[in-house]
Design a protein around this motif. Structure first.
Motif, mmCIF file in Angstrom:
data_model
loop_
_atom_site.group_PDB
_atom_site.id
_atom_site.type_symbol
_atom_site.label_atom_id
_atom_site.label_comp_id
_atom_site.label_asym_id
_atom_site.label_seq_id
_atom_site.Cartn_x
_atom_site.Cartn_y
_atom_site.Cartn_z
ATOM 1 N N HIS A 106 0.801 -1.378 0.032
ATOM 2 C CA HIS A 106 0.081 0.018 0.004
ATOM 3 C C HIS A 106 0.828 1.284 0.037
ATOM 4 O O HIS A 106 0.304 2.410 -0.266
ATOM 5 C CB HIS A 106 -1.057 -0.048 1.331
ATOM 6 N N LEU A 107 2.070 1.260 0.309
ATOM 7 C CA LEU A 107 3.167 2.344 0.269
ATOM 8 C C LEU A 107 4.123 2.122 -0.789
ATOM 9 O O LEU A 107 4.321 3.247 -1.331
ATOM 10 C CB LEU A 107 3.874 2.262 1.787
ATOM 11 N N VAL A 108 4.746 1.017 -1.090
ATOM 12 C CA VAL A 108 5.554 0.960 -1.967
ATOM 13 C C VAL A 108 5.348 0.118 -3.207
ATOM 14 O O VAL A 108 6.202 -0.223 -3.990
ATOM 15 C CB VAL A 108 6.779 0.312 -1.483
ATOM 16 N N GLY A 109 4.089 -0.275 -3.264
ATOM 17 C CA GLY A 109 3.655 -1.253 -4.387
ATOM 18 C C GLY A 109 3.583 -0.133 -5.782
ATOM 19 O O GLY A 109 3.920 0.922 -5.660
ATOM 20 N N GLU A 110 3.015 -0.972 -6.722
ATOM 21 C CA GLU A 110 2.941 -0.032 -7.960
ATOM 22 C C GLU A 110 2.181 1.183 -7.882
ATOM 23 O O GLU A 110 0.883 0.902 -7.340
ATOM 24 C CB GLU A 110 2.573 -1.189 -9.513
ATOM 25 N N ASN A 111 2.459 2.194 -8.255
ATOM 26 C CA ASN A 111 1.658 3.453 -8.107
ATOM 27 C C ASN A 111 1.168 3.737 -6.594
ATOM 28 O O ASN A 111 0.307 4.789 -6.627
ATOM 29 C CB ASN A 111 0.168 3.406 -9.219
ATOM 30 N N ALA A 112 1.825 3.188 -5.834
ATOM 31 C CA ALA A 112 1.705 3.894 -4.375
ATOM 32 C C ALA A 112 2.504 4.808 -3.903
ATOM 33 O O ALA A 112 3.266 5.398 -4.709
ATOM 34 C CB ALA A 112 2.020 2.585 -3.367
ATOM 35 N N VAL A 113 1.851 5.625 -2.928
ATOM 36 C CA VAL A 113 2.298 6.805 -2.817
ATOM 37 C C VAL A 113 3.874 7.196 -2.480
ATOM 38 O O VAL A 113 4.464 7.992 -2.913
ATOM 39 C CB VAL A 113 1.632 7.516 -1.322
ATOM 40 N N LEU A 114 4.484 6.051 -1.628
ATOM 41 C CA LEU A 114 5.925 6.188 -1.386
ATOM 42 C C LEU A 114 6.808 5.982 -2.562
ATOM 43 O O LEU A 114 7.859 6.572 -2.920
ATOM 44 C CB LEU A 114 6.272 5.378 -0.199
ATOM 45 N N ARG A 115 6.343 4.783 -3.390
ATOM 46 C CA ARG A 115 6.935 4.386 -4.468
ATOM 47 C C ARG A 115 7.047 5.745 -5.454
ATOM 48 O O ARG A 115 7.998 5.819 -5.997
ATOM 49 C CB ARG A 115 6.283 3.509 -5.019
ATOM 50 N N MET B 71 6.761 8.836 -4.901
ATOM 51 C CA MET B 71 7.787 9.993 -4.175
ATOM 52 C C MET B 71 9.117 9.606 -4.470
ATOM 53 O O MET B 71 10.078 10.543 -4.919
ATOM 54 C CB MET B 71 7.480 10.213 -2.638
ATOM 55 N N ILE B 72 9.549 8.385 -4.268
ATOM 56 C CA ILE B 72 10.922 7.938 -4.442
ATOM 57 C C ILE B 72 11.347 7.906 -5.952
ATOM 58 O O ILE B 72 12.303 8.379 -6.316
ATOM 59 C CB ILE B 72 10.958 6.464 -4.120
ATOM 60 N N GLU B 73 10.417 7.489 -6.841
ATOM 61 C CA GLU B 73 10.725 7.260 -8.070
ATOM 62 C C GLU B 73 10.750 8.832 -8.874
ATOM 63 O O GLU B 73 11.634 9.122 -9.799
ATOM 64 C CB GLU B 73 9.659 6.681 -9.054
ATOM 65 N N SER B 74 10.143 9.850 -8.256
ATOM 66 C CA SER B 74 10.205 11.389 -8.537
ATOM 67 C C SER B 74 11.652 11.796 -8.060
ATOM 68 O O SER B 74 11.905 12.885 -8.711
ATOM 69 C CB SER B 74 9.122 12.177 -7.822
ATOM 70 N N GLY B 75 12.067 11.206 -6.983
ATOM 71 C CA GLY B 75 13.525 11.727 -6.611
ATOM 72 C C GLY B 75 13.264 12.941 -5.528
ATOM 73 O O GLY B 75 14.182 13.399 -5.016
ATOM 74 N N ASN B 76 12.029 13.185 -5.353
ATOM 75 C CA ASN B 76 11.759 14.598 -4.337
ATOM 76 C C ASN B 76 11.111 13.927 -3.130
ATOM 77 O O ASN B 76 9.799 13.848 -2.983
ATOM 78 C CB ASN B 76 10.879 15.529 -5.077
ATOM 79 N N VAL B 77 11.844 13.453 -2.120
ATOM 80 C CA VAL B 77 11.443 12.896 -0.992
ATOM 81 C C VAL B 77 11.251 14.066 0.162
ATOM 82 O O VAL B 77 12.037 14.773 0.510
ATOM 83 C CB VAL B 77 12.234 11.786 -0.738
ATOM 84 N N SER B 78 9.949 13.994 0.632
ATOM 85 C CA SER B 78 9.941 15.179 1.875
ATOM 86 C C SER B 78 9.933 14.543 3.038
ATOM 87 O O SER B 78 9.959 13.054 3.193
ATOM 88 C CB SER B 78 8.429 15.544 1.662
ATOM 89 N N SER B 79 10.084 15.167 4.273
ATOM 90 C CA SER B 79 10.097 14.515 5.357
ATOM 91 C C SER B 79 9.019 13.915 5.910
ATOM 92 O O SER B 79 7.928 14.215 5.672
ATOM 93 C CB SER B 79 10.585 15.724 6.586
ATOM 94 N N PHE B 80 9.258 12.477 6.562
ATOM 95 C CA PHE B 80 7.646 11.720 6.967
ATOM 96 C C PHE B 80 8.270 10.921 7.946
ATOM 97 O O PHE B 80 9.626 10.777 8.470
ATOM 98 C CB PHE B 80 7.369 10.848 5.730
ATOM 99 N N ILE B 81 7.418 10.295 8.651
ATOM 100 C CA ILE B 81 7.343 9.358 9.657
ATOM 101 C C ILE B 81 6.730 7.970 9.433
ATOM 102 O O ILE B 81 5.701 8.242 8.782
ATOM 103 C CB ILE B 81 6.609 9.977 11.129
ATOM 104 N N LEU B 82 7.602 6.979 9.633
ATOM 105 C CA LEU B 82 6.769 5.530 9.504
ATOM 106 C C LEU B 82 6.404 5.006 10.907
ATOM 107 O O LEU B 82 7.270 4.987 11.653
ATOM 108 C CB LEU B 82 8.057 4.617 8.925
ATOM 109 N N LEU C 173 13.333 0.231 5.046
ATOM 110 C CA LEU C 173 12.928 1.176 3.888
ATOM 111 C C LEU C 173 13.750 2.597 3.805
ATOM 112 O O LEU C 173 13.914 3.154 2.763
ATOM 113 C CB LEU C 173 11.338 1.384 4.174
ATOM 114 N N ALA C 174 13.968 3.128 5.092
ATOM 115 C CA ALA C 174 14.699 4.568 5.072
ATOM 116 C C ALA C 174 16.194 4.272 4.334
ATOM 117 O O ALA C 174 16.756 4.975 3.526
ATOM 118 C CB ALA C 174 14.795 4.827 6.616
ATOM 119 N N LYS C 175 16.534 3.043 4.524
ATOM 120 C CA LYS C 175 18.063 2.791 3.928
ATOM 121 C C LYS C 175 17.870 2.559 2.500
ATOM 122 O O LYS C 175 18.759 3.120 1.739
ATOM 123 C CB LYS C 175 18.688 1.677 4.723
ATOM 124 N N ILE C 176 16.980 1.907 2.117
ATOM 125 C CA ILE C 176 16.705 1.734 0.710
ATOM 126 C C ILE C 176 16.594 3.118 -0.023
ATOM 127 O O ILE C 176 17.170 3.298 -1.278
ATOM 128 C CB ILE C 176 15.437 0.709 0.274
#
Length: 424
Positions: free
Chosen positions: A24-33, A35-46, A57-60
């Motif tokens: 639900h976070l890193v699957g195809e078209n999921a929100v975090l994926r 964000m990662i693919e865009s290269g523009n990651v904002s601050s967040f809490i897991l 996930l943070a290290k990846i």
């Protein structure tokens, strides 16, 4: 000879394609994926239970985005450590250089002053903060920091993912694949891991290392036996943390004070944080007792405040008094059911308009438009009640709250029937 690195560390994935679960976070078209693919990651809490991949996930993310990666543990780091990392990040900051990532494990254990020390750096983009927590951030993270971070909820791993992880470990780990390991039964492995992938691998490794043979058959009996002989595997951050908390709440709900105080003692002896226990008691007072005994929520809130003031070991007495009071109170989940129905109705019907007579009218224009017109002020009528529509027209006959059969709510039911006649 056993390897120095734990199995969970040896198998920690370094790429998103090998990351376990959280589709639900890193699957195809999921929100975090995205964000990662865009290269523009904002601050967040897991936010999620232990062993579901927050640190991984943070290290990846840091590796995939080729960002400098700093990590601090809230258990061992202070304000000085935070400022040192921020100073390093500022020195590395150039016009085209992406922000370093600062990963803070167990951020819920950071004090207010420690969290305050992060605000400026997060605000001006000196660092991108990734926090990890097993506790509800709205309770433990200060509002200014929380407002600058998105919160993503991670779930306990699915059964299928955990089963696949066992097979993957046996086939791909350079130490395990040298042995002939046959997994005859997986139920105990899954049960004791409690959805915690790290716990699962720790148990698997413990069992394999305990057998002095090259050929090993893993059964439920073997798993149970080894765990009983190695009580250190039961820690407050894994299966016991959630299973025993669940047992405590279910014992309260079931009205058994003996079981309640037993599970409470298990949590205390296991080193559980008193605030964690007190918070669960507040939830139970509202969810399981509710209007059957409104004083339960007052006592639970007083317990939470007292635990924060007093500390251990005396807090155990306050927790015991509250838990036993809740267990022996009459029960009602009518409020819990009512808000669930109401939320479902809101999702189904959308943003229905507030009836005009219920709207406030602070300006002449609003009055001219009919705001507040025909509103009946309850205190102007006998018994401080007047029959009037309060729900939107589309759902005006909807029933959401149903009083239950206990002394308090029987009185409520009679009052509602007297007021609303045929509606109740």
């Amino acid at each position: 000879m056993t390897p120095n690195q734990p199995l969970a560390e040896r198998l920690r994935p370094t790429e998103l394609k090998n990351y376990l679960g959280q589709k639900h976070l890193v699957g195809e078209n999921a929100v975090l994926r995205k964000m990662i693919e865009s290269g523009n990651v904002s601050s967040f809490i897991l936010w999620g239970p232990p062993g579901v991949g927050k640190t991984t996930l943070a290290k990846i993310i840091a590796k995939q985005l080729n960002r400098p990666f700093y990590t601090l543990s809230a258990v061992s780091s202070g304000v000085k450590d935070v400022r040192e990392v921020i100073a390093k990040a500022e020195k590395q900051k150039f016009f085209s250089t992406p922000n370093p990532i600062l990963f803070i494990d167990e951020i819920h254990r950071f004090s207010k002053s420690q969290q305050d020390s992060l605000l400026g750096a997060v605000e001006n983009g000196t660092i991108t903060l990734i926090g990890a927590t097993t506790e509800n951030p709205s309770f433990e993270v200060i509002s200014p920091l929380l407002s600058r971070c998105q919160v993503y909820v991670l779930k306990a791993q699915e059964k299928a993912d955990l089963e696949a992880l066992v097979d993957f470990a046996i086939e791909n780990d350079s130490y395990l694949n040298q042995k002939k390991i046959h997994v005859q039964e997986k139920e105990a492995l899954l049960k004791f891991s409690g959805g915690d992938a790290r716990k699962l691998l720790n148990i698997l490794e413990l069992v394999v290392n305990s057998q002095n043979t090259e050929s090993i058959t893993i059964t439920n009996e073997l798993i149970t036996k080894e765990l009983q002989e190695n009580p250190s595997m039961y820690d407050k951050d894994g299966e016991q943390h959630f299973d025993i908390a669940s047992a405590l709440i279910k014992s309260i709900r079931g009205g058994d004070p003996d079981a309640t105080v037993y599970w409470l003692a298990r949590m205390i002896e296991g080193g559980e944080q008193p605030k964690f226990i007190a918070r669960r008691l507040v939830i139970s007072a509202s969810e399981d007792i509710g209007l059957a005994n409104p004083n339960a929520l007052l006592l639970a809130n007083a317990c939470f405040q007292s635990v924060n003031l007093v500390g251990m070991p005396e807090s155990r007495i306050i927790l015991s008094e509250t838990a036993i009071y809740l267990a022996t109170s009459p029960k009602s989940n009518a409020s819990y059911l009512a808000i669930g129905k109401a939320q479902a109705l809101v999702r189904e019907t959308g943003n229905l308009s507030v009836p005009l007579h219920l709207r406030n009218a602070p300006t002449k224009l609003m009055k001219d438009l009919g705001y507040k017109k025909d509103y009946l002020y309850s205190h102007d009528y006998p018994g401080n009640f007047v029959d009037q529509q309060y729900l939107p027209d589309q759902i005006k006959n909807q029933r959401l709250y149903t009083p239950q059969q206990n002394a308090q709510e029987i009185k409520i039911w009679e009052r509602l029937k007297h007021w609303w006649k045929n509606r109740f």
